[in-house]
Write an enzyme that holds these catalytic residues in place. Structure first.
Site, PDB file in Angstrom:
ATOM      1  N   GLY A  65      -5.335   0.961   1.490  1.00 60.88           N
ATOM      2  CA  GLY A  65      -5.277   1.122   0.036  1.00 60.88           C
ATOM      3  C   GLY A  65      -6.632   0.836  -0.602  1.00 60.88           C
ATOM      4  O   GLY A  65      -7.044   1.516  -1.550  1.00 60.88           O
ATOM      5  N   THR A 103       0.826  -1.210   0.000  1.00 62.03           N
ATOM      6  CA  THR A 103       0.000   0.000   0.000  1.00 62.03           C
ATOM      7  C   THR A 103       0.866   1.269   0.000  1.00 62.03           C
ATOM      8  O   THR A 103       2.079   1.190  -0.092  1.00 62.03           O
ATOM      9  CB  THR A 103      -0.916  -0.035   1.226  1.00 62.03           C
ATOM     10  N   HIS A 146      -9.170  -2.708  10.281  1.00 60.00           N
ATOM     11  CA  HIS A 146      -8.025  -3.605  10.097  1.00 60.00           C
ATOM     12  C   HIS A 146      -7.393  -3.977  11.431  1.00 60.00           C
ATOM     13  O   HIS A 146      -7.659  -3.350  12.461  1.00 60.00           O
ATOM     14  CB  HIS A 146      -6.963  -2.942   9.210  1.00 60.00           C
ATOM     15  N   PHE A 200      -6.351  -8.064  -3.226  1.00 58.52           N
ATOM     16  CA  PHE A 200      -6.329  -9.280  -4.050  1.00 58.52           C
ATOM     17  C   PHE A 200      -7.558 -10.152  -3.833  1.00 58.52           C
ATOM     18  O   PHE A 200      -7.727 -11.163  -4.521  1.00 58.52           O
ATOM     19  CB  PHE A 200      -5.086 -10.125  -3.719  1.00 58.52           C
ATOM     20  N   LYS A 256      -1.307  -2.454  11.229  1.00 61.45           N
ATOM     21  CA  LYS A 256      -1.295  -1.882   9.881  1.00 61.45           C
ATOM     22  C   LYS A 256      -0.591  -0.525   9.870  1.00 61.45           C
ATOM     23  O   LYS A 256      -0.918   0.368  10.669  1.00 61.45           O
ATOM     24  CB  LYS A 256      -2.732  -1.759   9.357  1.00 61.45           C
ATOM     25  N   ALA A 258      -2.271  -4.032  -7.009  1.00 56.99           N
ATOM     26  CA  ALA A 258      -3.634  -4.425  -6.599  1.00 56.99           C
ATOM     27  C   ALA A 258      -3.909  -3.921  -5.186  1.00 56.99           C
ATOM     28  O   ALA A 258      -3.349  -4.453  -4.225  1.00 56.99           O
ATOM     29  CB  ALA A 258      -3.788  -5.932  -6.662  1.00 56.99           C
TER      30      ALA A 258
END
Ligand SMILES: NC(=O)C1=CN([C@@H]2O[C@H](COP(=O)(O)OP(=O)(O)OC[C@H]3O[C@@H](n4cnc5c(N)ncnc54)[C@H](OP(=O)(O)O)[C@@H]3O)[C@@H](O)[C@H]2O)C=CC1
Ligand SMILES: O=C(O)C1=N[C@H](C(=O)O)C[C@H](O)C1
Length: 248
Positions: A144, A79, A134, A107, A138, A104
């Site tokens: 992202g 990210t 999250h 995913f 993180k 991505a």
């Protein structure tokens, strides 16, 4: 013929799962696993064709620079993307037009579908807020995925001629209304026990719509990573988002 694949960030939460997934795929050969402190020259020594890059926003640019200047296709889920960073990788790809790079934001197929559904709903509702939740390790906020979701929603609203949302707040604490991503408020929760979750909430007169996705295990990201590896070698240039490799 099998594709020769490396995982960079191989000891991390998602990287360690990717090592298992690539190792188990009959058409892929895991030929290198790199962690912090590894020499990037291991990639060329091992004849790597595709690198799966899953590290940290502070590390990703150096890894991409190395791979793309050494003839290696890249799939990354790391990210921290900004317009400036995207411009830099476009420059790297211009010097190696035969290579593919997939960035991505998520995913997981469910998360990609959730983003698509949110994009489709965006033009019909006056109000929209994104809440992403999250785990408590993180590094980046907003996620992202949430950033990309908000950008897609904002673009869909603009295309439909919707005026920017009005925030009625005149009193309160800084940050209470979340981060402003292209006019869409994004709220970030960090909580031990969670993995990766997002809900997009739409509202209009007398109704709301909530689109929620939950990744409960890192295995949720593996089909997308494997698809990315297989497709990136036949897709030169920058692909932003796994949705471009799906039949949506
Ligand atoms: N797109 C998607 O679907 C997903 C994306 N992600 C993203 O992937 C990234 C990694 O997430 P996560 O696995 O949770 O993080 P972790 O911290 O668990 O793993 C990252 C790993 O990369 C290592 N690392 C850092 N810098 C380098 C480097 N220069 N070279 C090699 N290895 C390096 C770290 O080592 P050390 O511990 O020593 O720092 C660590 O082992 C994040 O940006 C996250 O947001 C995560 C899940 C899904
Ligand atoms: O750090 C994570 O865990 C995740 N990162 C990605 C993001 O920032 O959107 C994808 C997923 O949400 C898991």
């Amino acid at each position: 013929m099998t594709l020769r694949v490396a995982v960079i960030g191989a000891r991390g939460r998602i990287g360690s799962e990717a090592v298992k997934a690539v190792g188990a795929a009959p058409d892929l050969e895991l030929v290198a696993t790199l962690g912090r402190g590894s020499e990037l020259s291991e990639l060329t020594d091992a004849g790597v064709q595709v690198a799966v890059e899953l590290t940290h926003p502070d590390s990703v640019m150096g890894n991409l620079d190395h791979c793309l200047s050494h003839g290696i296709h890249v799939v990354t889920g790391t990210t921290g993307w900004t317009e400036e960073r995207l411009a830099t990788v476009r420059g790297l790809l211009a010097a190696a037009p035969e290579l593919g790079l997939l960035i991505a934001p998520n995913f997981s197929i469910g998360a990609v579908l959730g983003m698509k559904f949110a994009q489709a709903a965006a033009k019909y509702f006056e109000s929209v807020e994104v809440v992403e939740l999250h785990h408590d390790h993180k590094a980046d906020a907003p996620s992202g995925t949430a950033t990309r979701t908000a950008q897609l929603i904002a673009a869909a609203r603009a295309e439909a001629g919707r005026a920017p949302q009005q925030d009625p707040t005149t009193h309160g604490l800084p940050g209470a209304r979340g981060a402003d991503v292209d006019g869409v408020p994004v709220h970030s929760v960090r909580l031990r026990g969670l993995l990766a979750h997002q809900q997009v909430m739409f509202g209009d007169d007398g109704e709301t719509l909530t689109i929620r996705h939950d990744s409960l295990h890192h295995s949720s990201f593996m089909p997308g990573i494997l698809l990315g590896v297989r497709k990136v070698v036949e897709t030169p240039g920058l692909t932003l988002g796994l949705e471009h490799f799906l039949d949506l």
